[in-house]
Design an enzyme around this catalytic site. Structure first.
Site, PDB file in Angstrom:
ATOM      1  CG  ASP A  13      -7.058  -2.916  -4.044  1.00 26.97           C
ATOM      2  OD1 ASP A  13      -7.867  -1.810  -3.020  1.00 26.97           O
ATOM      3  OD2 ASP A  13      -6.215  -2.789  -3.883  1.00 26.97           O
ATOM      4  CG  HIS A  64      -5.455  -2.052  -0.171  1.00 26.25           C
ATOM      5  ND1 HIS A  64      -4.879  -1.924  -1.456  1.00 26.25           N
ATOM      6  CD2 HIS A  64      -4.646  -1.290   0.822  1.00 26.25           C
ATOM      7  CE1 HIS A  64      -4.057  -0.952  -1.109  1.00 26.25           C
ATOM      8  NE2 HIS A  64      -4.087  -0.711  -0.071  1.00 26.25           N
ATOM      9  CB  SER A 109      -0.489  -0.186   1.113  1.00 28.48           C
ATOM     10  OG  SER A 109      -1.736   0.868   1.088  1.00 28.48           O
TER      11      SER A 109
END
Length: 267
Positions: free
Chosen positions: A217, A245, A95
């Site tokens: 996502d 995610h 991320s």
């Protein structure tokens, strides 16, 4: 300050193998990689850590000035790498940590020799000719909700971010991870994350790079993965048959296979 203690650094695996640094995203800690580590330890040395303000890192090291930008987190990465005298390590960032890795590689190119970006996003807010997945109003509302009631926001958002409604235990784990984070420090990290724009930094990447996106996502839609792949010179894009995610938890076999194949290609 002892950097290893500050960032709760742990080193496992093959001491003679190439080094892989595993970096967690917002609201998480190094435990997010527990299903990835077993796939690495035979052939690689794995370095795990918690960002200041997360997990079991030393909270006394937190200052809002430092961590109000991604450069502050990237500086932590560089200092961890320097403390361990790492050279040409592979940085695996989940991320927002994918962009932290880009910045760290720019700050200390001798320390980081390759990047793996897991569900990356260089900018979460839509812009002209760019779809990040959120409008500016969406992000303003998200941050306002987080800042007014962090625990309530965590309980509502974590299952959405995890994105596997048929596996509620995953959403519950992420909720617990969010809720274990100090709310004041989480607010700073959230603003730093969701208001960041690292698109121009991608153009400067000069190391082998794997971009791992998920088929579905809500945080980093596939248009974002395509943008990252298109912008990072010579990068490889792999679309995981994964939802949500956090594919290292929801689809660890596919995630680990993609990472280890990329690592094998570097040797």
């Amino acid at each position: 300050m002892d950097i290893v203690r500050r960032n709760n650094v742990s080193v496992v695996g093959n001491p003679e193998g190439p080094t892989v640094v595993l970096a967690h995203g917002f609201g998480c800690d190094q435990n997010m990689w527990r299903l990835t580590v077993p796939a690495l330890v035979r052939d690689y040395r794995a370095v795990l850590f918690d960002y200041v303000g997360s997990g079991h890192a030393d909270p006394s090291a937190f200052t809002e000035d430092r961590y109000a930008s991604l450069t502050g987190y990237a500086t932590d990465v560089v200092e961890v790498c320097a403390a361990l005298d790492l050279r040409d390590a592979v940085f695996v960032g989940h991320s927002v940590s994918a962009m932290v890795g880009v910045l760290a590689a720019g700050l200390a190119p001798e320390r980081i020799g390759a990047l793996v970006m897991v569900a990356p996003s260089p900018r979460y807010i839509d812009d002209e000719g760019y779809r990040g997945g959120f409008s500016a109003e969406d992000i303003d509302e998200l941050l306002a909700s987080l800042e007014s009631n962090y625990l309530g926001w965590s309980a509502a958002m974590a299952p959405v971010i995890m994105g596997n409604a048929n596996r509620p235990e995953l959403g519950e784990e992420l909720t617990n991870s969010f809720c274990a984070t100090d709310p004041d420090m989480a607010r700073v990290f959230a603003r730093t994350t969701f208001l960041s724009d690292s698109r121009d930094d991608l153009k400067g990447v000069r190391v082998p790079t794997l971009v791992l996106e998920c088929a579905e996502d809500v945080i980093a839609p596939r248009e974002v993965g395509a943008f990252v792949h298109r912008t990072v010179p010579g990068s490889t894009l792999v679309t995981l048959e994964a939802t949500g995610h956090c594919p290292q938890l929801s689809a660890p076999e596919a995630t680990n296979a993609a990472i280890t194949a990329f690592l094998a290609g570097l040797r």
